[in-house]
Motif scaffolding. Sequence first.
Motif, PDB file in Angstrom:
ATOM      1  N   HIS A  16       9.894 -18.571 -11.098  1.00 25.44           N
ATOM      2  CA  HIS A  16       8.769 -18.322 -12.019  1.00 25.44           C
ATOM      3  C   HIS A  16       7.511 -19.041 -11.537  1.00 25.44           C
ATOM      4  O   HIS A  16       6.407 -18.463 -11.556  1.00 25.44           O
ATOM      5  CB  HIS A  16       9.139 -18.791 -13.427  1.00 25.44           C
ATOM      6  N   ILE A  17       7.657 -20.282 -11.092  1.00 25.88           N
ATOM      7  CA  ILE A  17       6.503 -21.043 -10.594  1.00 25.88           C
ATOM      8  C   ILE A  17       5.858 -20.317  -9.422  1.00 25.88           C
ATOM      9  O   ILE A  17       4.633 -20.131  -9.366  1.00 25.88           O
ATOM     10  CB  ILE A  17       6.937 -22.466 -10.170  1.00 25.88           C
ATOM     11  N   ILE A  18       6.687 -19.888  -8.475  1.00 23.29           N
ATOM     12  CA  ILE A  18       6.185 -19.230  -7.258  1.00 23.29           C
ATOM     13  C   ILE A  18       5.510 -17.904  -7.585  1.00 23.29           C
ATOM     14  O   ILE A  18       4.367 -17.648  -7.180  1.00 23.29           O
ATOM     15  CB  ILE A  18       7.333 -19.012  -6.247  1.00 23.29           C
ATOM     16  N   THR A  19       6.213 -17.037  -8.317  1.00 24.39           N
ATOM     17  CA  THR A  19       5.671 -15.690  -8.585  1.00 24.39           C
ATOM     18  C   THR A  19       4.439 -15.740  -9.466  1.00 24.39           C
ATOM     19  O   THR A  19       3.505 -14.955  -9.288  1.00 24.39           O
ATOM     20  CB  THR A  19       6.744 -14.792  -9.226  1.00 24.39           C
ATOM     21  N   ASP A  20       4.419 -16.675 -10.418  1.00 24.07           N
ATOM     22  CA  ASP A  20       3.265 -16.780 -11.320  1.00 24.07           C
ATOM     23  C   ASP A  20       2.007 -17.178 -10.550  1.00 24.07           C
ATOM     24  O   ASP A  20       0.928 -16.596 -10.735  1.00 24.07           O
ATOM     25  CB  ASP A  20       3.566 -17.804 -12.419  1.00 24.07           C
ATOM     26  N   ILE A  21       2.137 -18.161  -9.662  1.00 30.46           N
ATOM     27  CA  ILE A  21       0.972 -18.614  -8.890  1.00 30.46           C
ATOM     28  C   ILE A  21       0.519 -17.537  -7.902  1.00 30.46           C
ATOM     29  O   ILE A  21      -0.682 -17.280  -7.745  1.00 30.46           O
ATOM     30  CB  ILE A  21       1.292 -19.935  -8.156  1.00 30.46           C
ATOM     31  N   LEU A  22       1.467 -16.862  -7.254  1.00 26.32           N
ATOM     32  CA  LEU A  22       1.096 -15.794  -6.316  1.00 26.32           C
ATOM     33  C   LEU A  22       0.408 -14.654  -7.044  1.00 26.32           C
ATOM     34  O   LEU A  22      -0.548 -14.046  -6.529  1.00 26.32           O
ATOM     35  CB  LEU A  22       2.339 -15.284  -5.584  1.00 26.32           C
ATOM     36  N   LEU A  23       0.894 -14.327  -8.246  1.00 25.18           N
ATOM     37  CA  LEU A  23       0.284 -13.257  -9.044  1.00 25.18           C
ATOM     38  C   LEU A  23      -1.155 -13.621  -9.407  1.00 25.18           C
ATOM     39  O   LEU A  23      -2.068 -12.784  -9.305  1.00 25.18           O
ATOM     40  CB  LEU A  23       1.109 -13.020 -10.311  1.00 25.18           C
TER      41      LEU A  23
ATOM     42  N   ILE B 181      -4.147 -21.081   1.315  1.00 28.96           N
ATOM     43  CA  ILE B 181      -2.683 -21.162   1.301  1.00 28.96           C
ATOM     44  C   ILE B 181      -2.243 -22.591   0.980  1.00 28.96           C
ATOM     45  O   ILE B 181      -1.332 -22.820   0.168  1.00 28.96           O
ATOM     46  CB  ILE B 181      -2.100 -20.719   2.656  1.00 28.96           C
ATOM     47  N   LEU B 182      -2.892 -23.563   1.612  1.00 32.34           N
ATOM     48  CA  LEU B 182      -2.590 -24.973   1.308  1.00 32.34           C
ATOM     49  C   LEU B 182      -2.859 -25.281  -0.163  1.00 32.34           C
ATOM     50  O   LEU B 182      -2.086 -25.976  -0.825  1.00 32.34           O
ATOM     51  CB  LEU B 182      -3.438 -25.890   2.190  1.00 32.34           C
ATOM     52  N   GLU B 183      -3.951 -24.728  -0.674  1.00 29.91           N
ATOM     53  CA  GLU B 183      -4.308 -24.948  -2.076  1.00 29.91           C
ATOM     54  C   GLU B 183      -3.236 -24.381  -3.002  1.00 29.91           C
ATOM     55  O   GLU B 183      -2.839 -25.019  -3.988  1.00 29.91           O
ATOM     56  CB  GLU B 183      -5.668 -24.289  -2.360  1.00 29.91           C
ATOM     57  N   ILE B 184      -2.754 -23.191  -2.671  1.00 31.01           N
ATOM     58  CA  ILE B 184      -1.702 -22.557  -3.481  1.00 31.01           C
ATOM     59  C   ILE B 184      -0.429 -23.390  -3.437  1.00 31.01           C
ATOM     60  O   ILE B 184       0.233 -23.616  -4.455  1.00 31.01           O
ATOM     61  CB  ILE B 184      -1.436 -21.124  -2.968  1.00 31.01           C
ATOM     62  N   MET B 185      -0.057 -23.872  -2.250  1.00 22.46           N
ATOM     63  CA  MET B 185       1.168 -24.642  -2.109  1.00 22.46           C
ATOM     64  C   MET B 185       1.050 -25.974  -2.845  1.00 22.46           C
ATOM     65  O   MET B 185       2.033 -26.456  -3.433  1.00 22.46           O
ATOM     66  CB  MET B 185       1.457 -24.874  -0.621  1.00 22.46           C
ATOM     67  N   GLU B 186      -0.127 -26.547  -2.852  1.00 27.48           N
ATOM     68  CA  GLU B 186      -0.333 -27.794  -3.599  1.00 27.48           C
ATOM     69  C   GLU B 186      -0.190 -27.565  -5.103  1.00 27.48           C
ATOM     70  O   GLU B 186       0.325 -28.422  -5.836  1.00 27.48           O
ATOM     71  CB  GLU B 186      -1.705 -28.381  -3.256  1.00 27.48           C
ATOM     72  N   LYS B 187      -0.640 -26.391  -5.584  1.00 24.95           N
ATOM     73  CA  LYS B 187      -0.464 -26.053  -7.002  1.00 24.95           C
ATOM     74  C   LYS B 187       1.023 -25.902  -7.336  1.00 24.95           C
ATOM     75  O   LYS B 187       1.478 -26.347  -8.385  1.00 24.95           O
ATOM     76  CB  LYS B 187      -1.211 -24.757  -7.330  1.00 24.95           C
TER      77      LYS B 187
ATOM     78  N   THR C 287       6.242 -34.213  -0.363  1.00 26.90           N
ATOM     79  CA  THR C 287       5.313 -34.954   0.498  1.00 26.90           C
ATOM     80  C   THR C 287       4.332 -33.987   1.159  1.00 26.90           C
ATOM     81  O   THR C 287       4.503 -32.761   1.131  1.00 26.90           O
ATOM     82  CB  THR C 287       6.076 -35.710   1.590  1.00 26.90           C
ATOM     83  N   SER C 288       3.298 -34.552   1.766  1.00 27.41           N
ATOM     84  CA  SER C 288       2.326 -33.714   2.490  1.00 27.41           C
ATOM     85  C   SER C 288       3.013 -32.963   3.625  1.00 27.41           C
ATOM     86  O   SER C 288       2.650 -31.827   3.946  1.00 27.41           O
ATOM     87  CB  SER C 288       1.182 -34.569   3.032  1.00 27.41           C
ATOM     88  N   GLY C 289       4.033 -33.592   4.242  1.00 26.91           N
ATOM     89  CA  GLY C 289       4.795 -32.906   5.301  1.00 26.91           C
ATOM     90  C   GLY C 289       5.566 -31.722   4.741  1.00 26.91           C
ATOM     91  O   GLY C 289       5.622 -30.657   5.371  1.00 26.91           O
ATOM     92  N   ASP C 290       6.173 -31.902   3.544  1.00 26.25           N
ATOM     93  CA  ASP C 290       6.878 -30.782   2.895  1.00 26.25           C
ATOM     94  C   ASP C 290       5.904 -29.635   2.608  1.00 26.25           C
ATOM     95  O   ASP C 290       6.213 -28.471   2.845  1.00 26.25           O
ATOM     96  CB  ASP C 290       7.505 -31.249   1.570  1.00 26.25           C
ATOM     97  N   ILE C 291       4.745 -29.989   2.064  1.00 20.43           N
ATOM     98  CA  ILE C 291       3.745 -28.981   1.701  1.00 20.43           C
ATOM     99  C   ILE C 291       3.261 -28.235   2.944  1.00 20.43           C
ATOM    100  O   ILE C 291       3.084 -27.013   2.927  1.00 20.43           O
ATOM    101  CB  ILE C 291       2.563 -29.643   0.953  1.00 20.43           C
ATOM    102  N   TYR C 292       3.068 -28.956   4.030  1.00 19.80           N
ATOM    103  CA  TYR C 292       2.631 -28.322   5.281  1.00 19.80           C
ATOM    104  C   TYR C 292       3.684 -27.331   5.778  1.00 19.80           C
ATOM    105  O   TYR C 292       3.361 -26.174   6.115  1.00 19.80           O
ATOM    106  CB  TYR C 292       2.378 -29.391   6.334  1.00 19.80           C
TER     107      TYR C 292
END
Length: 638
Positions: free
Chosen positions: A184-191, A238-244, A258-263
């Motif tokens: 839900h988190i992933i699809t909601d933000i992508l939408l 894309i980085l902004e979306i992943m941080e959200k 972590t920042s490494g995970d997000i990257y």
Amino acid sequence: MKDKKYQVLTYLSQQKSWVTAVEISVALSYSVRSVKSYIADLNSAYPDIIASSRNGFLLENFSLASQILNTSPSSIPQNSEGRISYIIKKLIMEGLSYNLDQMAEDLCISPLTLTNEISRLKSKLGEFDLVFKSKNNIGSIEGSEKNKKKLISHLIYEDTKDFCCNLESLQVYLPNLDLKIVKHIITDILLKHQLFIDDFALMNFILHVGITMERSREGASSKESLPENVDDIIAPFILEIMEKMAKEIKQYFNITLTSGDIYDLSLLLMSQVVPENLMDSKKTSLEDVITPEIHELIELIQNKVRNTYRFNLNSQDFILRFALHLRNMLVRLKHNIHLRNPQFLTIKNTCPFIYDVSVFIADIINQREGCILSEDEIAYIALHIGVLIEEQRALMNKVMVLIVCPQYYSIHLNLVKKIGMIFEDDIIIAGVISSSDEIINYKDYQFIISTIPIIPHPSVPLIQIPVQMGNKDIGAITSVIESIKKQQLKMKMENKLKFLFYEDLIFFNQDFPSEKEAITFMADALEQQGFVDADFKESIFERESISSSAYTNIAMPHPFEMCSKQTAIAVSVHPSGINWKNNKVNIIFMLAIQEDDRPIFRDIFDFVTEIISDNRYLHALVSTKSYQEFIDLLVSLV
């Protein structure tokens, strides 16, 4: 529950249609009585998990089957592969410090056998740049966190691929996380950001996010920091979306990425999403979304496919979607991102011709980009190519229909419109007339649909229906259409079969240890008979190196180019089967096609696919013992 019941359940989970007890018994080497008993026990333990009818048996609840097979107490692995998987799960996924004596005891094997299994484990770990170490008799797996995540992903995928990596099957491996919330988190933000991701890629991304969260929960996050040139590698949005996403994961699960995970996850996400506004070919031009490099690559693919297979990939919808796919695929290749396709074997075994075209395209990309596409990536190409080819095939295979319906207000117009809508993929309406007297004015039609009696009966099939066409009438029309299509294929193939097979090129029960010996023997036979040149064999090995030509129980080895002196098909029949990479094949069709006979290549694939889709036909062909018996049966199956 006994292992045999699990094997029956696993077999049913791999079937897409009804199978009989006899077919299951042949596949698993159990008695028919035992098969029925195992299914009865499964339904008793898990009500209605398997449906039964006169057609046989069909798995009804794939999600439940996934949970049963993945959580079953079938306790102790019984083979080397299972033991290695067990050890990896304990040492990485459960993070245990495992005493080797206890490990041997838990696996019910001797210390010597465990030593042998650890030797195989080390080889497996080497594929992921990981190492097995032991100190004071305590085993551990060491290496980078990124590589451990890759190994976990591979392990889960291998265990769940028969269930298309649905959420329920993944949940079994990540019991501490609610993957529905993750999804839900992933699809909601992508939408919200108007980004499109296909279902397979979404499951793949959820899996990687889940693994990263679980590793982080255990204190094993990526310690790497963002590279200085991160904006040159990953689009800032894309980085902004992943941080959200990371922020919401923190809120729901109290897990900090972590920042490494997000990257790492941003790299993966960048290679899988497409802006929704780019998916509409009516509003988007190719130049708006792709680089000149991809444009040139698509033109190269179009030209080579047209020259080799004699059909065009020249559709605006196809080119746009395929260009977007290539764009993301090149990103994955650049950053060594592996995208799994859980339908790989299904695509390959049910659509061998489409898959073969995709292997050809993959070879073009390999040579152009200096890379090697995985079979998972080839299967994704097949999804794109398959849609286009099936559209073209449907148009070519449409049946010409003449409709006879007296005019009465607008009733006849409504009927014609309804027929056109229901059968738009199968028919072309050659004409609409109000009287049987007008039939003489038409020639190009293959059957007639009429609301009135026609006397005398025409020479083509006739379906008489009421003006208010019902489901029974639709079924009758469908039956005639299918019959005409099969007859068209039969007429096309009957004449071709007579000059494709030669008595000196059909072999029975040759003893081949593997596909290498089979290819060598059959290619040499074709060369000795003067059908091919000496380099034919190497061309086949080149094609096999990219992806195996085995489709379930048959193999169809051939080179990319139609380079034979004369068209012929060499055949080798093996009732007990021979090893062909990861398959066991019973019949080998080696295709040697001359340039002038290129158009029949697809017909051969279609014909062989039709045969292997029915186990009865395959079994009958495998049982033949002479050239004449084989050819007579083959012709009878057309």
